[in-house]
Design an enzyme around this catalytic site. Structure first.
Site, PDB file in Angstrom:
ATOM      1  N   LEU A 199       1.686  -3.804  11.938  1.00  0.00           N
ATOM      2  CA  LEU A 199       2.460  -2.847  12.744  1.00  0.00           C
ATOM      3  C   LEU A 199       1.596  -1.640  13.102  1.00  0.00           C
ATOM      4  O   LEU A 199       2.117  -0.550  13.386  1.00  0.00           O
ATOM      5  CB  LEU A 199       3.718  -2.413  11.974  1.00  0.00           C
ATOM      6  CG  LEU A 199       4.750  -3.529  11.753  1.00  0.00           C
ATOM      7  CD1 LEU A 199       5.889  -3.060  10.838  1.00  0.00           C
ATOM      8  CD2 LEU A 199       5.316  -4.024  13.086  1.00  0.00           C
TER       9      LEU A 199
ATOM     10  N   TRP B 231       0.851  -1.172   0.000  1.00  0.00           N
ATOM     11  CA  TRP B 231       0.000   0.000   0.000  1.00  0.00           C
ATOM     12  C   TRP B 231       0.902   1.242   0.000  1.00  0.00           C
ATOM     13  O   TRP B 231       1.896   1.287   0.737  1.00  0.00           O
ATOM     14  CB  TRP B 231      -0.912   0.037   1.234  1.00  0.00           C
ATOM     15  CG  TRP B 231      -1.748   1.258   1.234  1.00  0.00           C
ATOM     16  CD1 TRP B 231      -2.940   1.430   0.608  1.00  0.00           C
ATOM     17  CD2 TRP B 231      -1.430   2.516   1.848  1.00  0.00           C
ATOM     18  NE1 TRP B 231      -3.386   2.719   0.777  1.00  0.00           N
ATOM     19  CE2 TRP B 231      -2.478   3.411   1.532  1.00  0.00           C
ATOM     20  CE3 TRP B 231      -0.360   2.976   2.613  1.00  0.00           C
ATOM     21  CZ2 TRP B 231      -2.492   4.736   1.963  1.00  0.00           C
ATOM     22  CZ3 TRP B 231      -0.374   4.298   3.039  1.00  0.00           C
ATOM     23  CH2 TRP B 231      -1.431   5.156   2.721  1.00  0.00           C
TER      24      TRP B 231
ATOM     25  N   ASP C 263       2.037  -8.320  -1.456  1.00  0.00           N
ATOM     26  CA  ASP C 263       0.620  -7.976  -1.522  1.00  0.00           C
ATOM     27  C   ASP C 263       0.397  -6.572  -2.064  1.00  0.00           C
ATOM     28  O   ASP C 263       0.896  -5.600  -1.518  1.00  0.00           O
ATOM     29  CB  ASP C 263      -0.007  -8.054  -0.119  1.00  0.00           C
ATOM     30  CG  ASP C 263      -1.477  -7.678  -0.146  1.00  0.00           C
ATOM     31  OD1 ASP C 263      -2.279  -8.518  -0.608  1.00  0.00           O
ATOM     32  OD2 ASP C 263      -1.831  -6.550   0.255  1.00  0.00           O
TER      33      ASP C 263
ATOM     34  N   GLN D  20      -7.766 -11.899   4.031  1.00  0.00           N
ATOM     35  CA  GLN D  20      -6.834 -10.856   4.485  1.00  0.00           C
ATOM     36  C   GLN D  20      -7.609  -9.845   5.326  1.00  0.00           C
ATOM     37  O   GLN D  20      -8.534  -9.201   4.838  1.00  0.00           O
ATOM     38  CB  GLN D  20      -6.206 -10.160   3.267  1.00  0.00           C
ATOM     39  CG  GLN D  20      -5.166  -9.153   3.679  1.00  0.00           C
ATOM     40  CD  GLN D  20      -4.504  -8.427   2.522  1.00  0.00           C
ATOM     41  OE1 GLN D  20      -4.332  -7.212   2.572  1.00  0.00           O
ATOM     42  NE2 GLN D  20      -4.117  -9.146   1.484  1.00  0.00           N
TER      43      GLN D  20
ATOM     44  N   TYR E  43      -4.271   0.497  -5.145  1.00  0.00           N
ATOM     45  CA  TYR E  43      -3.137   1.186  -4.523  1.00  0.00           C
ATOM     46  C   TYR E  43      -2.451   2.119  -5.525  1.00  0.00           C
ATOM     47  O   TYR E  43      -1.952   1.689  -6.561  1.00  0.00           O
ATOM     48  CB  TYR E  43      -2.112   0.187  -3.962  1.00  0.00           C
ATOM     49  CG  TYR E  43      -2.633  -0.680  -2.818  1.00  0.00           C
ATOM     50  CD1 TYR E  43      -3.854  -0.421  -2.193  1.00  0.00           C
ATOM     51  CD2 TYR E  43      -1.899  -1.756  -2.344  1.00  0.00           C
ATOM     52  CE1 TYR E  43      -4.328  -1.210  -1.152  1.00  0.00           C
ATOM     53  CE2 TYR E  43      -2.357  -2.554  -1.303  1.00  0.00           C
ATOM     54  CZ  TYR E  43      -3.582  -2.269  -0.730  1.00  0.00           C
ATOM     55  OH  TYR E  43      -4.044  -3.065   0.306  1.00  0.00           O
TER      56      TYR E  43
END
Ligand code: NAP
Length: 267
Positions: free
Chosen positions: A198, A21, A51, A167, A56
């Site tokens: 994270l 992303w 991914d 996901q 994006y």
């Protein structure tokens, strides 16, 4: 790097993959070169799961992934996503072909529905997914941001294929999937791909210094180690530079003892 089977596919994907992303968001081409080099360093370190998504950076993320893997296509496992409003049959086929073109590849390893859309019959989307598998453009089918019951409906709509993965957001600081999605994935042998592991860069301060010292980990490494404790989970952190990529790649060499895992979990 450690690898785990994706769903029941027999394919091995890295426990720590790479989220894409925001790749290509900058207009500065020097930044793109840095992003490609960061991905390539991850690949060197064994992170084969990459991914991205058509959404994006309006497709530029897929283009940069394609650039990064052009000399090692068969060594990586490319996951991308089709987003609403492209979930009707013809739109899925078109979106997939567009992603393949931007990636510069001949097939996508894992094609995921980015978000469920209750306005489109799931049978419509899934029959397009199966056609893509039949035509060799997609190897495996996944979903993203699906509840357990939505995943059930998606599976029921497939005639020949299985759902390999779901996901969803999962991090030490966001454990809502532990309610029903994670137990469902474990029970049905569907891989849970943990996104934003994270916490979008809001690295927790809740893990105490004595635990970090004992396992020689940074707080980010401890978050990745914690989130991939369950055998059915892999994580896709997004690293913006080589130092973070290297740190993430070496986050799972040792595992917390059960007691330390419980201490971290109870924060
Ligand atoms: P994330 O991976 O939780 O966090 C990324 C942030 O963590 C960045 O700010 C990055 O900073 C920082 N970071 C990375 N490694 C670090 C380290 N070792 N130490 C300290 N900070 C570190 O967030 P995310 O990008 O939202 O999620 C990851 C991927 O999940 C995405 O790229 C995307 O592929 C996927 N995703 C999917 C969905 C979905 O709907 N399916 C939604 C969101 C995300 P630097 O840039 O400075 O390295």
């Amino acid at each position: 790097m450690e690898y785990r089977e994706l769903g029941r596919t027999g394919e091995k994907v890295s426990v720590i993959g790479m989220g894409c992303w925001g790749l290509g968001l900058s207009r500065d081409k020097r930044e793109w070169i840095r992003e490609i080099a960061t991905l390539q360093r991850g690949i060197e370190l064994g992170m084969n799961l990459i991914d991205t998504a058509e959404r994006y950076s309006s497709g530029r993320s897929e283009e940069l992934v394609g650039e990064a893997v052009k000399d090692c296509r068969d060594d990586v496992f490319i996951a991308t996503k089709v987003a609403p409003p492209n979930l009707h049959y013809d739109a899925v086929i078109r979106a997939c072909k567009d992603s393949i073109k931007r990636l510069g590849v001949s097939y996508i390893d894992l094609y995921q529905i980015h978000w469920p859309d209750p306005g489109v019959p799931i049978e419509d989307t899934m029959s397009a997914m199966e056609k893509l598998v039949q035509d060799g453009l997609v190897r495996y089918i996944g979903v993203s941001n699906f509840s357990a019951s939505e995943t059930d409906a998606a599976r029921a709509a497939l005639a020949k294929n299985e759902i390999a993965s779901n996901q969803v957001e999962y991090a030490l600081t966001n454990r809502s999937v532990e309610g029903d999605i994670l137990p469902y994935c474990v029970g049905e042998k569907i891989t849970l791909i943990a996104y934003s592991p994270l916490a979008h860069g809001h690295i927790t301060r809740s893990i105490t210094g004595d635990i970090l010292q004992k396992y020689d980990m940074t707080p980010a490494q401890a978050m990745l180690n914690w989130v991939t404790r369950n055998e059915q989970v892999v994580a896709i952190p997004k690293a913006g530079n080589i130092r973070h990529q290297e740190e993430n790649a070496s986050s799972i060499g040792v595992r917390f003892s059960a007691a330390d895992y419980e201490r971290i979990s109870s924060g």
